[in-house]
Design a protein around this motif. Structure first.
Motif, PDB file in Angstrom:
ATOM      1  N   VAL A  76       0.836  -1.200   0.000  1.00 15.74           N
ATOM      2  CA  VAL A  76       0.000   0.000   0.000  1.00 15.74           C
ATOM      3  C   VAL A  76       0.877   1.259   0.000  1.00 15.74           C
ATOM      4  CG1 VAL A  76      -1.707   1.293   1.323  1.00 15.74           C
ATOM      5  CG2 VAL A  76      -1.889  -1.172   1.156  1.00 15.74           C
ATOM      6  N   THR A  77       1.964   1.233   0.815  1.00 18.22           N
ATOM      7  CA  THR A  77       2.812   2.427   0.915  1.00 18.22           C
ATOM      8  C   THR A  77       3.538   2.706  -0.395  1.00 18.22           C
ATOM      9  OG1 THR A  77       3.144   1.817   3.211  1.00 18.22           O
ATOM     10  CG2 THR A  77       4.559   3.519   2.333  1.00 18.22           C
ATOM     11  N   ILE A  83       2.008   6.796  -6.813  1.00 20.02           N
ATOM     12  CA  ILE A  83       0.970   7.725  -7.275  1.00 20.02           C
ATOM     13  C   ILE A  83       1.318   9.155  -6.882  1.00 20.02           C
ATOM     14  CG2 ILE A  83      -1.478   8.332  -7.070  1.00 20.02           C
ATOM     15  CD1 ILE A  83      -1.979   5.353  -6.402  1.00 20.02           C
ATOM     16  N   ALA A  84       1.831   9.315  -5.644  1.00 24.07           N
ATOM     17  CA  ALA A  84       2.028  10.675  -5.116  1.00 24.07           C
ATOM     18  C   ALA A  84       3.249  11.364  -5.711  1.00 24.07           C
ATOM     19  CB  ALA A  84       2.142  10.627  -3.594  1.00 24.07           C
ATOM     20  N   LEU A  85       4.296  10.578  -6.046  1.00 28.73           N
ATOM     21  CA  LEU A  85       5.547  11.203  -6.491  1.00 28.73           C
ATOM     22  C   LEU A  85       5.360  12.080  -7.737  1.00 28.73           C
ATOM     23  CD1 LEU A  85       8.613  11.550  -6.216  1.00 28.73           C
ATOM     24  CD2 LEU A  85       8.891   9.512  -7.596  1.00 28.73           C
ATOM     25  N   PRO A  86       4.848  11.537  -8.849  1.00 25.11           N
ATOM     26  CA  PRO A  86       4.707  12.405 -10.022  1.00 25.11           C
ATOM     27  C   PRO A  86       3.768  13.589  -9.769  1.00 25.11           C
ATOM     28  CG  PRO A  86       3.724  10.239 -10.425  1.00 25.11           C
ATOM     29  CD  PRO A  86       4.447  10.155  -9.130  1.00 25.11           C
ATOM     30  N   LEU A  87       2.654  13.325  -9.079  1.00 26.59           N
ATOM     31  CA  LEU A  87       1.713  14.413  -8.791  1.00 26.59           C
ATOM     32  C   LEU A  87       2.359  15.487  -7.931  1.00 26.59           C
ATOM     33  CD1 LEU A  87      -1.661  12.613  -7.971  1.00 26.59           C
ATOM     34  CD2 LEU A  87      -1.178  14.173  -9.853  1.00 26.59           C
ATOM     35  N   LEU A 153      -3.979   7.189   0.681  1.00 26.62           N
ATOM     36  CA  LEU A 153      -2.684   7.484   1.292  1.00 26.62           C
ATOM     37  C   LEU A 153      -1.904   8.478   0.453  1.00 26.62           C
ATOM     38  CD1 LEU A 153      -0.960   4.354   2.786  1.00 26.62           C
ATOM     39  CD2 LEU A 153      -1.903   6.353   3.903  1.00 26.62           C
ATOM     40  N   ALA A 154      -1.966   8.323  -0.869  1.00 25.39           N
ATOM     41  CA  ALA A 154      -1.259   9.243  -1.757  1.00 25.39           C
ATOM     42  C   ALA A 154      -1.778  10.653  -1.518  1.00 25.39           C
ATOM     43  CB  ALA A 154      -1.469   8.840  -3.212  1.00 25.39           C
ATOM     44  N   TYR A 155      -3.082  10.768  -1.399  1.00 24.78           N
ATOM     45  CA  TYR A 155      -3.688  12.067  -1.156  1.00 24.78           C
ATOM     46  C   TYR A 155      -3.199  12.649   0.163  1.00 24.78           C
ATOM     47  CZ  TYR A 155      -7.359  15.561  -0.837  1.00 24.78           C
ATOM     48  OH  TYR A 155      -8.028  16.739  -0.729  1.00 24.78           O
ATOM     49  N   ALA A 157      -0.372  11.946   1.630  1.00 23.57           N
ATOM     50  CA  ALA A 157       1.073  12.203   1.620  1.00 23.57           C
ATOM     51  C   ALA A 157       1.402  13.452   0.811  1.00 23.57           C
ATOM     52  CB  ALA A 157       1.800  10.988   1.035  1.00 23.57           C
ATOM     53  N   LEU A 158       0.502  13.853  -0.075  1.00 16.38           N
ATOM     54  CA  LEU A 158       0.798  14.960  -0.992  1.00 16.38           C
ATOM     55  C   LEU A 158       1.221  16.271  -0.302  1.00 16.38           C
ATOM     56  CD1 LEU A 158      -1.644  14.641  -4.006  1.00 16.38           C
ATOM     57  CD2 LEU A 158       0.845  14.666  -4.029  1.00 16.38           C
ATOM     58  N   PRO A 159       0.503  16.771   0.709  1.00 20.68           N
ATOM     59  CA  PRO A 159       0.903  18.052   1.290  1.00 20.68           C
ATOM     60  C   PRO A 159       2.354  18.085   1.754  1.00 20.68           C
ATOM     61  CG  PRO A 159      -1.209  17.368   2.162  1.00 20.68           C
ATOM     62  CD  PRO A 159      -0.707  16.242   1.326  1.00 20.68           C
ATOM     63  N   THR A 160       2.788  17.023   2.493  1.00 21.55           N
ATOM     64  CA  THR A 160       4.175  16.951   2.943  1.00 21.55           C
ATOM     65  C   THR A 160       5.111  16.933   1.743  1.00 21.55           C
ATOM     66  OG1 THR A 160       3.268  15.385   4.538  1.00 21.55           O
ATOM     67  CG2 THR A 160       5.640  15.746   4.584  1.00 21.55           C
ATOM     68  N   LEU A 161       4.797  16.060   0.795  1.00 16.51           N
ATOM     69  CA  LEU A 161       5.663  15.890  -0.361  1.00 16.51           C
ATOM     70  C   LEU A 161       5.818  17.214  -1.108  1.00 16.51           C
ATOM     71  CD1 LEU A 161       5.312  12.723  -2.589  1.00 16.51           C
ATOM     72  CD2 LEU A 161       6.589  14.742  -3.230  1.00 16.51           C
ATOM     73  N   ILE A 162       4.690  17.889  -1.342  1.00 12.17           N
ATOM     74  CA  ILE A 162       4.737  19.130  -2.116  1.00 12.17           C
ATOM     75  C   ILE A 162       5.542  20.189  -1.377  1.00 12.17           C
ATOM     76  CG2 ILE A 162       3.385  21.028  -3.064  1.00 12.17           C
ATOM     77  CD1 ILE A 162       1.113  18.989  -3.473  1.00 12.17           C
ATOM     78  N   SER A 163       5.265  20.378  -0.075  1.00 11.88           N
ATOM     79  CA  SER A 163       5.965  21.502   0.567  1.00 11.88           C
ATOM     80  C   SER A 163       7.455  21.240   0.716  1.00 11.88           C
ATOM     81  CB  SER A 163       5.334  21.916   1.900  1.00 11.88           C
ATOM     82  OG  SER A 163       4.638  20.887   2.472  1.00 11.88           O
ATOM     83  N   VAL A 164       7.857  19.981   1.012  1.00 10.14           N
ATOM     84  CA  VAL A 164       9.295  19.727   1.131  1.00 10.14           C
ATOM     85  C   VAL A 164       9.966  19.818  -0.241  1.00 10.14           C
ATOM     86  CG1 VAL A 164      11.053  18.107   1.900  1.00 10.14           C
ATOM     87  CG2 VAL A 164       8.918  18.296   3.153  1.00 10.14           C
ATOM     88  N   ALA A 165       9.320  19.270  -1.270  1.00 12.29           N
ATOM     89  CA  ALA A 165       9.898  19.334  -2.614  1.00 12.29           C
ATOM     90  C   ALA A 165      10.000  20.781  -3.082  1.00 12.29           C
ATOM     91  CB  ALA A 165       9.045  18.519  -3.592  1.00 12.29           C
ATOM     92  N   GLU A 166       9.008  21.583  -2.692  1.00 19.40           N
ATOM     93  CA  GLU A 166       9.020  22.988  -3.089  1.00 19.40           C
ATOM     94  C   GLU A 166      10.184  23.722  -2.432  1.00 19.40           C
ATOM     95  OE1 GLU A 166       5.639  25.411  -1.971  1.00 19.40           O
ATOM     96  OE2 GLU A 166       6.942  26.960  -2.763  1.00 19.40           O
ATOM     97  N   ASP A 167      10.419  23.409  -1.146  1.00 16.98           N
ATOM     98  CA  ASP A 167      11.571  24.017  -0.474  1.00 16.98           C
ATOM     99  C   ASP A 167      12.865  23.644  -1.179  1.00 16.98           C
ATOM    100  OD1 ASP A 167       9.959  25.196   1.318  1.00 16.98           O
ATOM    101  OD2 ASP A 167      10.270  23.722   2.926  1.00 16.98           O
ATOM    102  N   ALA A 168      12.951  22.381  -1.621  1.00 14.54           N
ATOM    103  CA  ALA A 168      14.158  21.922  -2.307  1.00 14.54           C
ATOM    104  C   ALA A 168      14.356  22.704  -3.603  1.00 14.54           C
ATOM    105  CB  ALA A 168      14.053  20.426  -2.587  1.00 14.54           C
TER     106      ALA A 168
END
Lengths: 298, 313
Positions: A76-77, A83-87, A153-155, A157-168
């Motif tokens: 599942v993870t 799903i979450a990575l490309p989005l 789960l992808a949904y 995980a998205l907020p964390t993923l987006i904000s950290v990736a954006e900082d990067a």
């Protein structure tokens, strides 16, 4: 002396207080870990390892095979991350590199609001809206599947993923973009061939952090994955129910007799889960340290 | 330490001039006072309030099958005897029994009888549980209303739940896969269904639920999936079956009549999947708990029917 002495004393008191609070956080983590070990370690002696790492989880009948649960969580993870990575990366790129300032001002707080939706609400949404959709459109026997869980789960995980990736992306110096554009690359080419590769390690960190969040998520997963402890071995297992480690602990902990083998087994699963998240977070922070080591970037 | 002291003035060089010492003192004192007050009030108030409440309160916890009935009993009883307070919580038979063993509740509700190890655990804690049968329950086997299958034998249900039969066509229905639904493995309903339906009452049988069985955390989870999914088969207490699910008639063996579950068929014993529901008290009941148990077993029985269960006698 009076005044200075008083100031010194209050200074000392405040600093000590802050120090005690700071160290107590570490202390609490250590205590929780000790408690987990104390409650969970007996499992590995009470249950033969062949049973413990077997394929059948029937705790009421002394079959404690944790393998389907570990694989269920992993499936599942990983699927959720796929799903979450490309989005997430695409959204981060859009927000940071493409969107005009006014759109960014709206989008950033909206993404943060996403993180605030309670997981039980998402679980209910998944159960009543997504699960029937999955069943009808994909022809699965039931909509409560690993795939449904991964979508939710992808949904989450998205907020964390987006904000950290954006900082990067934000940490990539403007000179890189200028150089790319000056070489005659289009904006698209600059983004995908210069900026995103330059932020790669930050994006890996983002994935790792959101993965740690996803693997520990319980409520929403329990509501939409169907909780059948079957071995997810073939490809069509994606569209069959699975049982995750977290859902197992949550569903069974409330009704188990304290101190019984089953009780220890649930804490044993807790230890396995803790180790997995620990490894994931360690990988995440080691990429951060590597980045610092090389001088601020990448 | 030396480093720590010597660095301090340079860290806050202007501090004595910007904030006067006495103001800071005041703030700090207020904070400390608040903290102490919080600690004292938490420590001091709890025992007194729970002490006086314990004299009038009956704590009642356990089986989710029984929870609605237990609530109805408690409400009615509290109207008749306003001086008594009864608090009812669900959570499952195991939870209630565990709470009774730990001495946190007076009465445990259970949809199965206590296991020997639970009785041992209770006796180790100095509690000897007393069993009361308070009502009867039938387990209904339910499917989606559009499912053409009307009836099954116990053997067929057992084959379905062990994974031997995997499509509805094999039991006279459409060509669809069967999706198995069950309650969580700690639910009393799960254990009862396994022992009496899947294993057909044979104590030595090694049969288990198929690993493909979906374990739903609640009765509502089962009824939601049965309502929406034409492939699903589920089971639950008769009291929890909503009109939008279809109940199947069940026969012990194919030569015997197929019987739909209802209050009458459970009472006359013709419906094959029914069971007693229990309340366990911590020790022989006395005082307010005894009065409550006596009332449940006499006048309280009139409420049982209204909640879809089957009264005693």
């Amino acid at each position: 002396m009076d005044r200075l002495g008083r100031v010194r004393w209050t200074e000392f008191a405040v600093e000590t207080l802050i120090r005690v609070l700071g160290f107590s956080t570490i202390g609490f983590v250590a205590l929780i870990f000790l408690f987990l070990l104390q409650q969970g370690l007996p499992t590995f002696f009470e249950i033969p390892l062949g049973n413990l790492f077997g394929t059948r989880w029937y705790p009421t009948f002394d079959l404690f095979g944790t393998l389907p649960l570990v694989l269920g969580s992993a499936m599942v993870t990983i699927l959720a991350m796929a799903i979450a990575l490309p989005l997430g990366v695409a959204t981060a790129v859009f927000v940071r590199e493409v969107a005009p300032d006014w759109a960014r001002e709206i989008l950033k707080p909206m993404i943060e609001v996403l993180a605030g939706i309670p997981s039980v609400v998402l679980g209910f949404f998944g159960m009543t809206v997504i699960a029937p959709l999955v069943r009808e459109s994909l022809g699965a026997p039931t909509g409560l599947t690993a795939f449904t869980g991964a979508l939710i789960l992808a949904y989450m995980a998205l907020p964390t993923l987006i904000s950290v990736a954006e900082d990067a992306l934000d940490a990539v110096p403007k000179s890189y973009r200028d150089a790319g554009l000056a070489m005659g690359a289009t904006q698209w080419q600059t983004i995908w061939q210069v900026v995103v590769p330059a932020a790669r390690s930050g994006i890996v960190t983002a994935v790792m952090l959101s993965m740690g969040r996803a693997i520990g998520e319980t409520m929403a997963v329990m509501m939409v994955t169907g909780n059948a402890a079957r071995m997810p071995l073939s490809l069509d297992s994606l569209f069959r129910p699975v049982r995750t480690m977290t859902a197992t602990i949550a569903a069974e902990m409330g009704e188990v007799a304290q101190g019984s083998t089953h009780y220890h087994a649930l804490f044993g699963i807790g230890i396995i889960l803790f180790l997995l998240t620990f490894i994931i977070n360690l990988t995440a922070s080691s990429t951060i340290f590597k980045k610092r080591h090389r001088g601020g970037l990448r | 330490m030396a480093v720590f002291l010597s660095r301090r003035p340079s860290r806050f060089p202007t501090l004595p001039h910007t904030v006067s010492g006495s103001t800071k003192h005041l703030v700090l004192n207020a904070l400390l006072f608040g903290l102490v007050w919080l600690l004292v009030s938490c420590g001091a108030q709890q025992p007194t309030s729970s002490d006086s409440a314990a004299a009038r309160t009956i704590e009642n916890k356990g089986s989710d099958t029984l929870v609605n009935l237990a609530l109805a009993w408690a409400e009615e009883y509290m109207q008749l005897y306003p001086e008594v307070r009864i608090s009812v919580t669900g959570g499952g038979s195991g939870t209630g029994i565990a709470a009774m063993i730990n001495g946190t509740v007076n009465i445990a509700n259970a949809s199965r009888s206590m296991k020997p190890e639970e009785i041992n655990a209770a006796e180790e804690n100095g509690i000897s549980p007393v069993e009361f049968v308070v009502a009867r329950d039938a387990i209904a086997v339910v499917v989606h209303p559009s499912n053409p299958v009307q009836r099954l034998t116990l053997q067929q249900i057992s084959d379905i739940y062990t994974g031997k039969v995997t499509t509805w066509r094999q039991v006279g229905g459409e060509d669809r896969p069967i999706v198995l639904l069950s309650r969580e493995s700690n639910s009393g309903t799960y254990v009862y269904f396994l022992e009496n339906v899947i294993r057909l009452g044979d104590k030595k049988s090694p049969l288990l639920f198929s690993p493909d069985t979906l374990l739903m955390p609640s009765s509502e989870g089962i009824s939601a999936e049965v309502r929406h999914n034409p492939n699903a088969i589920g089971y639950d207490g008769l009291g929890y079956v909503t009109p939008d699910q279809k109940m199947l008639a069940v026969a012990r063996v194919s030569a015997r009549p197929y019987v739909l579950p209802s209050v009458d068929t459970v009472n006359d014993g013709s419906y094959p999947v029914s069971r007693p529901l229990y309340m366990y008290t911590a020790g022989e009941p006395s005082g307010r708990v005894k009065a409550y148990m006596d009332w449940i077993l006499s006048a309280g029985q009139s409420l049982v029917l209204e909640l879809g269960f089957v009264p005693l006698r």
